[in-house]
Write a protein that holds these residues in place. Structure first.
Motif, PDB file in Angstrom:
ATOM      1  N   GLY A 285      17.005  10.734  -0.840  1.00  0.00           N
ATOM      2  CA  GLY A 285      17.807  10.529   0.363  1.00  0.00           C
ATOM      3  C   GLY A 285      18.150  11.795   1.112  1.00  0.00           C
ATOM      4  N   THR A 286      17.780  12.941   0.583  1.00  0.00           N
ATOM      5  CA  THR A 286      18.222  14.192   1.210  1.00  0.00           C
ATOM      6  C   THR A 286      17.678  14.363   2.628  1.00  0.00           C
ATOM      7  OG1 THR A 286      18.543  16.552   0.816  1.00  0.00           O
ATOM      8  CG2 THR A 286      16.363  15.688   0.337  1.00  0.00           C
ATOM      9  N   ASN A 287      16.520  13.752   2.907  1.00  0.00           N
ATOM     10  CA  ASN A 287      15.939  13.884   4.246  1.00  0.00           C
ATOM     11  C   ASN A 287      16.797  13.250   5.329  1.00  0.00           C
ATOM     12  OD1 ASN A 287      13.649  15.268   3.446  1.00  0.00           O
ATOM     13  ND2 ASN A 287      12.600  13.378   2.886  1.00  0.00           N
ATOM     14  N   GLY A 288      17.635  12.299   4.925  1.00  0.00           N
ATOM     15  CA  GLY A 288      18.469  11.645   5.931  1.00  0.00           C
ATOM     16  C   GLY A 288      19.904  12.133   5.911  1.00  0.00           C
ATOM     17  N   MET A 289      20.191  13.114   5.057  1.00  0.00           N
ATOM     18  CA  MET A 289      21.590  13.504   4.879  1.00  0.00           C
ATOM     19  C   MET A 289      22.041  14.557   5.882  1.00  0.00           C
ATOM     20  SD  MET A 289      22.247  13.786   0.845  1.00  0.00           S
ATOM     21  CE  MET A 289      21.943  12.426  -0.269  1.00  0.00           C
ATOM     22  N   THR A 290      23.322  14.532   6.189  1.00  0.00           N
ATOM     23  CA  THR A 290      23.903  15.609   6.978  1.00  0.00           C
ATOM     24  C   THR A 290      24.032  16.821   6.064  1.00  0.00           C
ATOM     25  OG1 THR A 290      26.161  15.143   6.337  1.00  0.00           O
ATOM     26  CG2 THR A 290      25.311  13.952   8.238  1.00  0.00           C
ATOM     27  N   HIS A 291      24.359  17.961   6.651  1.00  0.00           N
ATOM     28  CA  HIS A 291      24.506  19.155   5.823  1.00  0.00           C
ATOM     29  C   HIS A 291      25.647  18.975   4.823  1.00  0.00           C
ATOM     30  CE1 HIS A 291      27.260  19.365   9.043  1.00  0.00           C
ATOM     31  NE2 HIS A 291      27.791  20.497   8.683  1.00  0.00           N
ATOM     32  N   ILE A 292      26.713  18.305   5.222  1.00  0.00           N
ATOM     33  CA  ILE A 292      27.849  18.141   4.317  1.00  0.00           C
ATOM     34  C   ILE A 292      27.484  17.204   3.167  1.00  0.00           C
ATOM     35  CG2 ILE A 292      30.194  17.212   4.132  1.00  0.00           C
ATOM     36  CD1 ILE A 292      30.007  19.973   5.407  1.00  0.00           C
ATOM     37  N   GLU A 293      26.800  16.106   3.481  1.00  0.00           N
ATOM     38  CA  GLU A 293      26.411  15.161   2.433  1.00  0.00           C
ATOM     39  C   GLU A 293      25.519  15.840   1.393  1.00  0.00           C
ATOM     40  OE1 GLU A 293      26.507  11.034   5.115  1.00  0.00           O
ATOM     41  OE2 GLU A 293      24.613  12.072   4.742  1.00  0.00           O
ATOM     42  N   SER A 294      24.505  16.589   1.894  1.00  0.00           N
ATOM     43  CA  SER A 294      23.564  17.187   0.942  1.00  0.00           C
ATOM     44  C   SER A 294      24.221  18.336   0.175  1.00  0.00           C
ATOM     45  CB  SER A 294      22.313  17.679   1.672  1.00  0.00           C
ATOM     46  OG  SER A 294      22.675  18.528   2.727  1.00  0.00           O
ATOM     47  N   GLN A 295      25.015  19.149   0.856  1.00  0.00           N
ATOM     48  CA  GLN A 295      25.646  20.272   0.172  1.00  0.00           C
ATOM     49  C   GLN A 295      26.663  19.787  -0.856  1.00  0.00           C
ATOM     50  OE1 GLN A 295      25.003  23.040   4.080  1.00  0.00           O
ATOM     51  NE2 GLN A 295      27.095  22.575   3.520  1.00  0.00           N
ATOM     52  N   THR A 296      27.330  18.681  -0.540  1.00  0.00           N
ATOM     53  CA  THR A 296      28.298  18.141  -1.484  1.00  0.00           C
ATOM     54  C   THR A 296      27.587  17.560  -2.707  1.00  0.00           C
ATOM     55  OG1 THR A 296      29.753  17.696   0.360  1.00  0.00           O
ATOM     56  CG2 THR A 296      30.285  16.591  -1.699  1.00  0.00           C
ATOM     57  N   ALA A 297      26.456  16.885  -2.477  1.00  0.00           N
ATOM     58  CA  ALA A 297      25.674  16.382  -3.611  1.00  0.00           C
ATOM     59  C   ALA A 297      25.250  17.554  -4.503  1.00  0.00           C
ATOM     60  CB  ALA A 297      24.446  15.625  -3.114  1.00  0.00           C
ATOM     61  N   TRP A 298      24.895  18.664  -3.859  1.00  0.00           N
ATOM     62  CA  TRP A 298      24.502  19.868  -4.599  1.00  0.00           C
ATOM     63  C   TRP A 298      25.700  20.409  -5.391  1.00  0.00           C
ATOM     64  CZ3 TRP A 298      26.232  24.931  -3.135  1.00  0.00           C
ATOM     65  CH2 TRP A 298      25.592  25.993  -3.815  1.00  0.00           C
ATOM     66  N   ASN A 299      26.878  20.382  -4.775  1.00  0.00           N
ATOM     67  CA  ASN A 299      28.102  20.794  -5.455  1.00  0.00           C
ATOM     68  C   ASN A 299      28.417  19.896  -6.650  1.00  0.00           C
ATOM     69  OD1 ASN A 299      29.825  22.033  -2.558  1.00  0.00           O
ATOM     70  ND2 ASN A 299      29.127  23.169  -4.353  1.00  0.00           N
ATOM     71  N   GLN A 300      27.929  18.656  -6.586  1.00  0.00           N
ATOM     72  CA  GLN A 300      28.166  17.719  -7.701  1.00  0.00           C
ATOM     73  C   GLN A 300      27.048  17.795  -8.742  1.00  0.00           C
ATOM     74  OE1 GLN A 300      28.341  14.255  -5.285  1.00  0.00           O
ATOM     75  NE2 GLN A 300      30.533  14.457  -4.817  1.00  0.00           N
ATOM     76  N   TYR A 301      26.280  18.857  -8.706  1.00  0.00           N
ATOM     77  CA  TYR A 301      25.187  19.116  -9.666  1.00  0.00           C
ATOM     78  C   TYR A 301      24.079  18.078  -9.594  1.00  0.00           C
ATOM     79  CZ  TYR A 301      28.943  22.030 -11.563  1.00  0.00           C
ATOM     80  OH  TYR A 301      29.960  22.935 -11.704  1.00  0.00           O
ATOM     81  N   LYS A 302      23.929  17.390  -8.446  1.00  0.00           N
ATOM     82  CA  LYS A 302      22.850  16.410  -8.331  1.00  0.00           C
ATOM     83  C   LYS A 302      21.545  17.092  -7.960  1.00  0.00           C
ATOM     84  CE  LYS A 302      25.688  12.453  -7.114  1.00  0.00           C
ATOM     85  NZ  LYS A 302      26.359  11.859  -5.961  1.00  0.00           N
TER      86      LYS A 302
END
Lengths: 467, 310
Positions: A285-302
C-alpha cells in the motif's frame, strides 16, 4: 555543486497540513476566473542612515511585516527572530503572519504592489522563485553578503555561511534568496530495529538487495516510500544516478541535456529502484500513501528503510517511539559509482525573500542578518530541530536529537562530496513529468525502459524552452 | 403615475447591477484579456501573444484528458445522483404499503430522511479527511480493511484505490454521489409532497404498481425539480477541484496517478500557480466557462417539457 534545488523538496515537508488546508480551498470555476483579476500599484521605500550596526539603514520606526510558512518547522522559531529584531529596533512595529498558503496570501499583495517585507516562501503553495525572479519581484540580497556579521563585525556575512549557500540562493545569476536551512537527503532506518535483528547498514546496492531478503524473512517490509508524493522516490532515483555518473552527469542534468537518459547512470539507477518493485520489497500500500502515513508505518517498524530529507525527524516527532534511534545513511553505491558511498545530496533550502517592492526592504535584510547570527541559528536548532546555513552556528551545549545528530555525522563524513541538483526548481514541468513516471514505475505499471523514454521525451520538451 | 415606474425600478437595480459588473463581469473580461498574454502571474509585466494560448490548449494532451474526465463526470454524476435520489424520495414518500390509511412512505421514513441528509452538512475538508481514511491504500483503510477481514483481499497486495488508474475517478465520483443524494432527496421529497395525494390514490385504485406509479405519475410531475437538479449537478461535475487536489496523488493539486484523475480545474490551477503559466491558465478558464455555459443551456433546453398544472 549546482544552485537552488531544495525548496521543492522541503515544500513536500509541509504536506502534513496540505491535505487539510487544500480541502478548504474549494474553488468553483467562477472563483478561479475572478482569481485572475488584478490591480496595479507601486510603493515608496524609506531609507535611514547606514551605520556599522545598522548596515542597511533601517528606519527606526518603520514597521516590519513578516510572513512565515507554517509547515514542518512551525513558526515558533520566527517569533524568536522577531523578538531579536524588536530588541534591536524597539520603536518598530513587527507583524507576524503564519500561513500554509503562501501563494494565496502573497500573490495578490505582490500584484497590488504592497508585499510583506520578508517572506518564508516555502510549502506546497510556494511561489516559484524562478517565476518571481523573472517577474522582477525580488530584492538583490548582495548587500546582505557584504554586511558585517552580527557575532563578529570583522567578518562579512558571506564568510560565515556554509559553502554553496550563495549558489543555492542565486536565481538566473542574481543572489535573491536566502536558503536558510541546511538539509541532507538519503535513506533512514531505525537503529533499534537493526540492532535487534543484527542487521548492518548496506554500503552497496547488492548488499541492500540481499539485506532486503533477510528483512523480508523477519516479517518486515524492506522499503517504504511516500507514494502519493512521488517526489521522494525521484530524489532516491536521481541520487543513485548522480553518484553513479559523477559530476559530469550532475552538470548535464541541470543543463537539461536530454542525452543523459540514454546513458548508463540513468539506466543503472532506474533498474536498481525497479529491483525493489520486482522483488516485492515494498510495504503493502505504500504507493498510495501520503508521506505521513508511510513515515508513520515506518515508525511502527512495518518497514525498514524510507527515503527522506533531514526534516523527517521533526516531522515525525510525535509518531517516533523514544527508543527508535532514527538514523540517516547515504544512498548505497551502485557498481562503478564515480562518487564514494559517503556522497550525499545536501544543501540549503527554505527560501527567504525580500520583495523588490517591500516598504521596509532594509528591515527585511536586517531580519535576515539576525537570522544568520549564532543566537538565531541556535534558536532555530532548538525550535525546529534543524541545522542552518550558519557555519558552526549551533551552540555546542545544545543537545541534538539522534536523527539530526546522525545527519551531522554523515555531513562530516561526506566532506566535499555533497551535491545538489537544480533541475527541480528550474524545470518544474519536467520534474512533474518525472514524478508521474516514477509513480507508474513503483506501481509496476511502467518498466525502466518506458520510464527512460518518458523522462527523455519530457527533457527534450523542457530543453526546447517550455519549462 | 405610470411614467414614474422606470426610474423607480432603475433606482432599485442600480447598486446590484454595479456590484455585479465590478465583481463578476469585469473579472471575466480581465481573464479573457490575460488569456491573450504570456502573463506569469507574479507581476504586471506581460506580452500580448494573440490566440497562441488557445491553439496550444487544443494540442495539449493533458488538457484533453482532463476534459474527458469532466465529460465522464458530467454524464455519470447527474444520472446516478438523480436516479438514486428519486428512488429514495419515492420510497420515503409514497413507496410504503398502500393501506387503508392511503399513500405513505416506508416505515421509519422520517429517520431515513435525516440519515440521508447527514452527509450534506459535512464540509469538503471533512469529506477529504474522511475518505482518505476510507480509501487508504493498506489494510488500515476502511474499504481494504473490510475486504481483508472477509478474505476477499490479500493484505500483502491491497487495492490502492486512489493510486489505480482504473478506480481513482470512480472513487471520487462515489464520494460526491454519497454526499449529494441526501440533498436531492430532500428536494424531490418536497416536490413530491406538493403533488396531491389523490393523484397517487387514483393511480392505486386503477391498479398501478409501485413501478408504474413512479414512472407514469411521479416522474412527470417532478420534472421541474429534476431539471434544476440536473443543472446543479452538471456544474458540480465541471468542478471537482477540492476532492481531486486533496485525495489523488501527484505534484501540485493531485490529478494522478499519471493524470488519470486530472480535471480541468486542477490542471488550470497547476498551470496558474505552479508552472507560472498564468496566461495559459486564463485561456483554460475561458474555455471552462464556455463549456459550463453550453452545458447549462443544453441541460435546460433538452429537459424542457410542458408544465403540468395541478
Amino acid at each position: 555543486m549546482g544552485s537552488t534545488s531544495e525548496p521543492n523538496r522541503l515544500s513536500r515537508r509541509g504536506l502534513i497540513q496540505r491535505a487539510a488546508a487544500l480541502g478548504i480551498v474549494a474553488v468553483p470555476a467562477a472563483g478561479l476566473l475572478s482569481g485572475c483579476a488584478s490591480s496595479g500599484g507601486g510603493t515608496k521605500q524609506e531609507n535611514g542612515t547606514k551605520t556599522a550596526t545598522n548596515p542597511f539603514g533601517v528606519v527606526e520606526t518603520a514597521p516590519l511585516d513578516v510572513v512565515i510558512f507554517d509547515g514542518g518547522f512551525g513558526d515558533d522559531y520566527a517569533k524568536r527572530f522577531e523578538a531579536m529584531y524588536r530588541t534591536e529596533h524597539p520603536k518598530a512595529k513587527v507583524s507576524h503572519t503564519a500561513t500554509q498558503n503562501i501563494t494565496g496570501l502573497v500573490q495578490p499583495r505582490l500584484n497590488a504592489g504592497d508585499p510583506p517585507d520578508i517572506i518564508d516562501d516555502s510549502g506546497n503553495q510556494q511561489i516559484k522563485l524562478d517565476v518571481l525572479e523573472k517577474a522582477g519581484q525580488l530584492t538583490d540580497l548582495t548587500p546582505l553578503l557584504q554586511a558585517p556579521s552580527v557575532d563578529d563585525p570583522s567578518k562579512k556575512v558571506s564568510d560565515i555561511l556554509m559553502p554553496g549557500t550563495v549558489d543555492l540562493g542565486t536565481v538566473n545569476g542574481k543572489f535573491v534568496t536566502l536558503q536558510y536551512v541546511y538539509t541532507v537527503f538519503g535513506l533512514w532506518y531505525s537503529g533499534k530495529l537493526f540492532k535487534q535483528h543484527g542487521w548492518s547498514e548496506p554500503k552497496t546496492w547488492d548488499d541492500f538487495i540481499s539485506l532486503g531478503a533477510e528483512i523480508k524473512k523477519a516479517g518486515v517490509a524492506p522499503f517504504a516510500h511516500q507514494g502519493k508524493y512521488p517526489y521522494y522516490i525521484d530524489v532516491a532515483i536521481m541520487d543513485l544516478a548522480i553518484k553513479n555518473g559523477g559530476t559530469d552527469f550532475l552538470t548535464r542534468i541541470d543543463k537539461m541535456d536530454p542525452t543523459i537518459w540514454d546513458e548508463d547512470p540513468a539506466r543503472n539507477a532506474i533498474e536498481a529502484i525497479y529491483e525493489i518493485v520486482q522483488k516485492d520489497y515494498l510495504l503493502p500500500g505504500t504507493n498510495g500513501m501520503t508521506h505521513i502515513e508511510s513515515q508513520t508505518a515506518w515508525n511502527q517498524y512495518k518497514a525498514a528503510f524510507i527515503p527522506c530529507g533531514a526534516w523527517l525527524e521533526n516531522e515525525q516527532l510525535k509518531a517516533t517511539p523514544s527508543d527508535f534511534e532514527m538514523t540517516f545513511m547515504p544512498m548505497p553505491s551502485l557498481s562503478g559509482d564515480k562518487m564514494p558511498f559517503q556522497a550525499i545530496r545536501g544543501g540549503a533550502n527554505e527560501p527567504y525573500i525580500v520583495p523588490r517592492q517591500a516598504k521596509n526592504a532594509a528591515g527585511g535584510m536586517e531580519f535576515m542578518r539576525l537570522m544568520l547570527s549564532k543566537k538565531g541559528a541556535t534558536a532555530f536548532a532548538q525550535a525546529a530541530n534543524s541545522l542552518t546555513v550558519v557555519k558552526d552556528g549551533v551552540d555546542p551545549s545544545v543537545k541534538l536529537r539522534p536523527g539530526t545528530q546522525s545527519t551531522v555525522t554523515a555531513l562530516k563524513a561526506a566532506g566535499a562530496n555533497v551535491f545538489n541538483p537544480t533541475y527541480v526548481t528550474d524545470y518544474s514541468a519536467f520534474a512533474t513529468d518525472m514524478d508521474n513516471a516514477s509513480a507508474e514505475l513503483m506501481a509496476n505499471r511502467m518498466k525502466p525502459d518506458q520510464w527512460l523514454k518518458t523522462v527523455k521525451a519530457s527533457a527534450q520538451k523542457a530543453a526546447k524552452g517550455g519549462s | 403615475m405610470r411614467h414614474r415606474k422606470y426610474p423607480f425600478i432603475v433606482g432599485f437595480l442600480f447598486v446590484p447591477v454595479v456590484l455585479y459588473t465590478v465583481l463578476m463581469v469585469w473579472p471575466y473580461i480581465q481573464t479573457f484579456g490575460y488569456s491573450l498574454t504570456d502573463w506569469s502571474g507574479e507581476s504586471q509585466t506581460m506580452h500580448f501573444v494573440g490566440l497562441k494560448n488557445y491553439t496550444t490548449l487544443f494540442g495539449d494532451t493533458v488538457f484533453r484528458e482532463a476534459l474527458l474526465h469532466n465529460v465522464l463526470l458530467l454524464v455519470f454524476l447527474p444520472v446516478i445522483t438523480i436516479l438514486l435520489a428519486l428512488f429514495f424520495a419515492f420510497m420515503l414518500n409514497v413507496g410504503g404499503r398502500g393501506t387503508t390509511g392511503g399513500v405513505q412512505g416506508v416505515r421509519g421514513s422520517g429517520f431515513y430522511r435525516v440519515v440521508f441528509f447527514f452527509p450534506q452538512v459535512l464540509s469538503v475538508a471533512i469529506l477529504a479527511v474522511l475518505f482518505e481514511a476510507v480509501y487508504r491504500s493498506d489494510s488500515g483503510g476502511l474499504l481494504n480493511g473490510i475486504l481483508v477481514k472477509i478474505g476477499l483481499e490479500n493484505p500483502q497486495n491491497p487495492i490502492e484505490w486512489l493510486n489505480d488508474p482504473g478506480t481513482v475517478l470512480w472513487c471520487l465520483l462515489a464520494i460526491v454521489v454519497w454526499q449529494g443524494v441526501g440533498f436531492y432527496l430532500v428536494l424531490f421529497s418536497a416536490a413530491m409532497q406538493s403533488i396531491p395525494r389523490e393523484v397517487f390514490e387514483a393511480a392505486l385504485l386503477d391498479g398501478a404498481g409501485r413501478g408504474q406509479t413512479f414512472f407514469r405519475v411521479t416522474m412527470p410531475l417532478l420534472w421541474d425539480s429534476v431539471q434544476t437538479a440536473w443543472v446543479y449537478l452538471a456544474i458540480a461535475a465541471m468542478d471537482f477541484f477540492a476532492l481531486v487536489s486533496t485525495l489523488t496523488p501527484g505534484t501540485a493539486y493531485g490529478g494522478g496517478p499519471d493524470y488519470h484523475s486530472e480535471v480541468l480545474s486542477t490542471y488550470l490551477m497547476r498551470n496558474f500557480l505552479f508552472y507560472g503559466k498564468s496566461g495559459y491558465a486564463c485561456a483554460m478558464g475561458v474555455v471552462i466557462l464556455l463549456i459550463t455555459l453550453v452545458v447549462s443551456v443544453f441541460a435546460l433546453r433538452v429537459t424542457r417539457r410542458e408544465r403540468i398544472e395541478f
